[in-house]
Structure formats: C-alpha cells, structure tokens
Design a protein around this motif. Structure first.
Motif, PDB file in Angstrom:
ATOM      1  N   ASP A  19      -0.471   6.493 -35.818  1.00 30.01           N
ATOM      2  CA  ASP A  19      -1.926   5.837 -35.405  1.00 30.01           C
ATOM      3  C   ASP A  19      -2.691   6.680 -34.553  1.00 30.01           C
ATOM      4  OD1 ASP A  19      -3.848   3.274 -36.028  1.00 30.01           O
ATOM      5  OD2 ASP A  19      -3.612   3.667 -33.866  1.00 30.01           O
ATOM      6  N   PRO A  20      -3.859   7.088 -34.812  1.00 31.81           N
ATOM      7  CA  PRO A  20      -4.699   8.029 -33.785  1.00 31.81           C
ATOM      8  C   PRO A  20      -4.703   7.399 -32.555  1.00 31.81           C
ATOM      9  CG  PRO A  20      -5.378   8.262 -36.059  1.00 31.81           C
ATOM     10  CD  PRO A  20      -4.515   7.341 -36.203  1.00 31.81           C
ATOM     11  N   ASN A  21      -5.248   6.045 -32.539  1.00 31.74           N
ATOM     12  CA  ASN A  21      -5.596   5.534 -31.396  1.00 31.74           C
ATOM     13  C   ASN A  21      -4.487   5.111 -30.647  1.00 31.74           C
ATOM     14  OD1 ASN A  21      -8.429   4.949 -31.699  1.00 31.74           O
ATOM     15  ND2 ASN A  21      -8.240   3.043 -33.197  1.00 31.74           N
ATOM     16  N   ARG A  22      -3.305   4.926 -31.165  1.00 34.93           N
ATOM     17  CA  ARG A  22      -1.794   4.725 -30.105  1.00 34.93           C
ATOM     18  C   ARG A  22      -1.586   6.053 -29.642  1.00 34.93           C
ATOM     19  NH1 ARG A  22      -0.758   0.257 -34.212  1.00 34.93           N
ATOM     20  NH2 ARG A  22       0.386   2.061 -35.649  1.00 34.93           N
ATOM     21  N   LEU A  23      -1.813   7.220 -30.415  1.00 33.26           N
ATOM     22  CA  LEU A  23      -1.483   8.516 -29.887  1.00 33.26           C
ATOM     23  C   LEU A  23      -2.421   8.924 -28.677  1.00 33.26           C
ATOM     24  CD1 LEU A  23      -0.670  10.797 -32.992  1.00 33.26           C
ATOM     25  CD2 LEU A  23       0.852   9.825 -31.199  1.00 33.26           C
ATOM     26  N   ARG A  24      -3.766   8.452 -28.789  1.00 32.26           N
ATOM     27  CA  ARG A  24      -4.544   8.726 -27.715  1.00 32.26           C
ATOM     28  C   ARG A  24      -4.219   7.674 -26.633  1.00 32.26           C
ATOM     29  NH1 ARG A  24     -10.059   7.438 -28.708  1.00 32.26           N
ATOM     30  NH2 ARG A  24     -10.574   8.883 -27.161  1.00 32.26           N
ATOM     31  N   LEU A  25      -3.782   6.716 -26.715  1.00 30.40           N
ATOM     32  CA  LEU A  25      -3.214   5.994 -25.759  1.00 30.40           C
ATOM     33  C   LEU A  25      -1.968   6.777 -25.084  1.00 30.40           C
ATOM     34  CD1 LEU A  25      -3.331   2.217 -27.159  1.00 30.40           C
ATOM     35  CD2 LEU A  25      -4.276   2.872 -24.970  1.00 30.40           C
ATOM     36  N   ILE A  26      -1.112   7.196 -25.675  1.00 31.37           N
ATOM     37  CA  ILE A  26       0.121   7.635 -25.366  1.00 31.37           C
ATOM     38  C   ILE A  26      -0.427   9.065 -24.477  1.00 31.37           C
ATOM     39  CG2 ILE A  26       2.214   9.056 -26.071  1.00 31.37           C
ATOM     40  CD1 ILE A  26       2.626   6.949 -27.962  1.00 31.37           C
ATOM     41  N   SER A  27      -1.333   9.753 -25.032  1.00 27.08           N
ATOM     42  CA  SER A  27      -1.879  11.040 -24.259  1.00 27.08           C
ATOM     43  C   SER A  27      -2.596  10.532 -23.006  1.00 27.08           C
ATOM     44  CB  SER A  27      -2.828  11.747 -25.087  1.00 27.08           C
ATOM     45  OG  SER A  27      -4.095  11.215 -25.316  1.00 27.08           O
ATOM     46  N   ALA A  28      -3.350   9.381 -23.024  1.00 21.54           N
ATOM     47  CA  ALA A  28      -3.925   9.055 -21.837  1.00 21.54           C
ATOM     48  C   ALA A  28      -2.903   8.647 -20.766  1.00 21.54           C
ATOM     49  CB  ALA A  28      -4.851   8.003 -21.931  1.00 21.54           C
ATOM     50  N   LEU A  29      -1.511   8.145 -20.897  1.00 17.26           N
ATOM     51  CA  LEU A  29      -0.531   7.703 -20.241  1.00 17.26           C
ATOM     52  C   LEU A  29       0.469   8.862 -19.827  1.00 17.26           C
ATOM     53  CD1 LEU A  29      -0.092   3.943 -21.619  1.00 17.26           C
ATOM     54  CD2 LEU A  29      -1.182   4.754 -19.512  1.00 17.26           C
ATOM     55  N   GLN A  32       0.029   9.652 -15.989  1.00 18.44           N
ATOM     56  CA  GLN A  32      -0.383   8.604 -15.191  1.00 18.44           C
ATOM     57  C   GLN A  32      -0.342   7.437 -15.662  1.00 18.44           C
ATOM     58  OE1 GLN A  32      -4.614   9.496 -14.238  1.00 18.44           O
ATOM     59  NE2 GLN A  32      -5.122   9.751 -16.654  1.00 18.44           N
ATOM     60  N   GLU A  33      -0.342   6.231 -14.669  1.00 21.52           N
ATOM     61  CA  GLU A  33      -0.391   5.015 -14.964  1.00 21.52           C
ATOM     62  C   GLU A  33      -1.917   4.272 -14.911  1.00 21.52           C
ATOM     63  OE1 GLU A  33       2.735   2.021 -13.032  1.00 21.52           O
ATOM     64  OE2 GLU A  33       1.268   2.486 -11.570  1.00 21.52           O
ATOM     65  N   LEU A  34      -2.237   3.763 -15.915  1.00 16.02           N
ATOM     66  CA  LEU A  34      -3.606   3.332 -15.999  1.00 16.02           C
ATOM     67  C   LEU A  34      -3.428   1.762 -16.460  1.00 16.02           C
ATOM     68  CD1 LEU A  34      -5.068   5.972 -17.901  1.00 16.02           C
ATOM     69  CD2 LEU A  34      -5.679   5.677 -15.507  1.00 16.02           C
ATOM     70  N   CYS A  35      -4.585   1.110 -16.049  1.00 15.83           N
ATOM     71  CA  CYS A  35      -4.608  -0.350 -16.524  1.00 15.83           C
ATOM     72  C   CYS A  35      -5.739  -0.561 -17.638  1.00 15.83           C
ATOM     73  CB  CYS A  35      -5.146  -1.163 -15.499  1.00 15.83           C
ATOM     74  SG  CYS A  35      -7.032  -0.640 -15.006  1.00 15.83           S
ATOM     75  N   VAL A  36      -5.468  -1.597 -18.505  1.00 15.28           N
ATOM     76  CA  VAL A  36      -6.296  -1.638 -19.533  1.00 15.28           C
ATOM     77  C   VAL A  36      -7.891  -1.375 -19.426  1.00 15.28           C
ATOM     78  CG1 VAL A  36      -7.181  -3.319 -21.238  1.00 15.28           C
ATOM     79  CG2 VAL A  36      -4.583  -3.472 -20.599  1.00 15.28           C
ATOM     80  N   CYS A  37      -8.502  -1.807 -18.351  1.00 15.26           N
ATOM     81  CA  CYS A  37      -9.822  -1.496 -18.315  1.00 15.26           C
ATOM     82  C   CYS A  37     -10.048   0.144 -18.145  1.00 15.26           C
ATOM     83  CB  CYS A  37     -10.444  -2.353 -16.978  1.00 15.26           C
ATOM     84  SG  CYS A  37      -9.617  -1.820 -15.344  1.00 15.26           S
ATOM     85  N   ASP A  38      -9.298   0.696 -17.541  1.00 12.98           N
ATOM     86  CA  ASP A  38      -9.232   2.219 -17.458  1.00 12.98           C
ATOM     87  C   ASP A  38      -9.055   2.854 -18.400  1.00 12.98           C
ATOM     88  OD1 ASP A  38      -9.888   2.010 -14.565  1.00 12.98           O
ATOM     89  OD2 ASP A  38      -8.067   2.652 -14.045  1.00 12.98           O
ATOM     90  N   LEU A  39      -7.997   2.464 -19.241  1.00  7.38           N
ATOM     91  CA  LEU A  39      -7.656   2.862 -20.875  1.00  7.38           C
ATOM     92  C   LEU A  39      -8.822   2.641 -21.525  1.00  7.38           C
ATOM     93  CD1 LEU A  39      -3.990   1.773 -20.978  1.00  7.38           C
ATOM     94  CD2 LEU A  39      -4.932   4.364 -21.309  1.00  7.38           C
ATOM     95  N   ALA A  40      -9.550   1.508 -21.546  1.00 10.02           N
ATOM     96  CA  ALA A  40     -10.619   1.294 -22.617  1.00 10.02           C
ATOM     97  C   ALA A  40     -11.813   2.239 -22.179  1.00 10.02           C
ATOM     98  CB  ALA A  40     -11.150  -0.049 -22.394  1.00 10.02           C
ATOM     99  N   ALA A  41     -11.922   2.436 -20.881  1.00  8.97           N
ATOM    100  CA  ALA A  41     -13.061   3.360 -20.579  1.00  8.97           C
ATOM    101  C   ALA A  41     -12.907   4.713 -21.052  1.00  8.97           C
ATOM    102  CB  ALA A  41     -13.356   3.415 -19.057  1.00  8.97           C
ATOM    103  N   VAL A  42     -11.681   5.327 -20.891  1.00  9.91           N
ATOM    104  CA  VAL A  42     -11.393   6.414 -21.240  1.00  9.91           C
ATOM    105  C   VAL A  42     -11.276   6.827 -22.788  1.00  9.91           C
ATOM    106  CG1 VAL A  42      -9.559   8.156 -21.107  1.00  9.91           C
ATOM    107  CG2 VAL A  42      -9.970   7.186 -19.213  1.00  9.91           C
ATOM    108  N   LEU A  43     -10.771   5.971 -23.252  1.00 13.10           N
ATOM    109  CA  LEU A  43     -10.629   6.065 -24.896  1.00 13.10           C
ATOM    110  C   LEU A  43     -12.032   5.523 -25.672  1.00 13.10           C
ATOM    111  CD1 LEU A  43      -7.060   4.735 -25.072  1.00 13.10           C
ATOM    112  CD2 LEU A  43      -8.093   7.293 -25.325  1.00 13.10           C
ATOM    113  N   GLY A  44     -12.963   4.879 -24.908  1.00 13.57           N
ATOM    114  CA  GLY A  44     -14.113   4.313 -25.648  1.00 13.57           C
ATOM    115  C   GLY A  44     -13.719   3.082 -26.688  1.00 13.57           C
TER     116      GLY A  44
END
Length: 94
Positions: A19-29, A32-44
C-alpha cells in the motif's frame, strides 16, 4: 519449502507493504520517531487515516509505539523492517 504458517505471515507482511500510504508512513519513520499528528502533517493525511494505518502496521509488528504522557510516538519495529524497505528501494532503482 516454506511452511504454511510462515508463508501466510510473510504474505501478510508483503501485503502491508503493498500500500503506497503505508510505505510512505514507513519512509517517514525510517530514521525517526513521530507522533500521529506529525505523521499526518508530513504525509498530508488525516490523523484518523494515519491512526488506522498505524494500527494495521502495529498488528503485523512492522511499527511499535511508545507513550509519553498523552502522546503516542511510533517508530519502525526493528532493523529488519528498515532493511526490507531499503532493499525494496534498491531493487526499484537498480
């Protein structure tokens, strides 16, 4: 020959990574360690959508969480996930 249980678990892991969105989450992590609000902002994405994907990835032990007060931080579960992601990138760029 791979046994049935291992084949099923491995297939679930690759399905999660398909899944592209899950891969983008993995790439963001990845680094670094991130919270949900930071991940949401980074990934749009909405926080709800990010939480849903993280719940799925956590169930498969691809990400782990750490709570600090009321904030939950996420990180990749271990170096095997980093390696799998990196090798996939190397393969598509080869």
């Amino acid at each position: 020959l791979l046994d049935s249980a291992s084949a099923r678990t491995l297939a679930e892991t690759f399905e999660a990574l398909a899944d592209p969105n899950r891969l983008r989450l993995i790439s963001a992590l990845f680094g670094q360690e991130l919270c949900v609000c930071d991940l949401a902002a980074v990934l749009g994405m909405s926080q709800s959508a990010v939480s849903h994907q993280l719940r799925y990835l956590r169930a498969l032990r691809l990400v782990r969480s750490r709570k600090d007060g009321r904030v939950v931080y996420y990180n990749l579960d271990d170096d095997h996930i980093r390696d799998l992601f990196q090798r996939g990138l190397e393969h598509i760029h080869h």
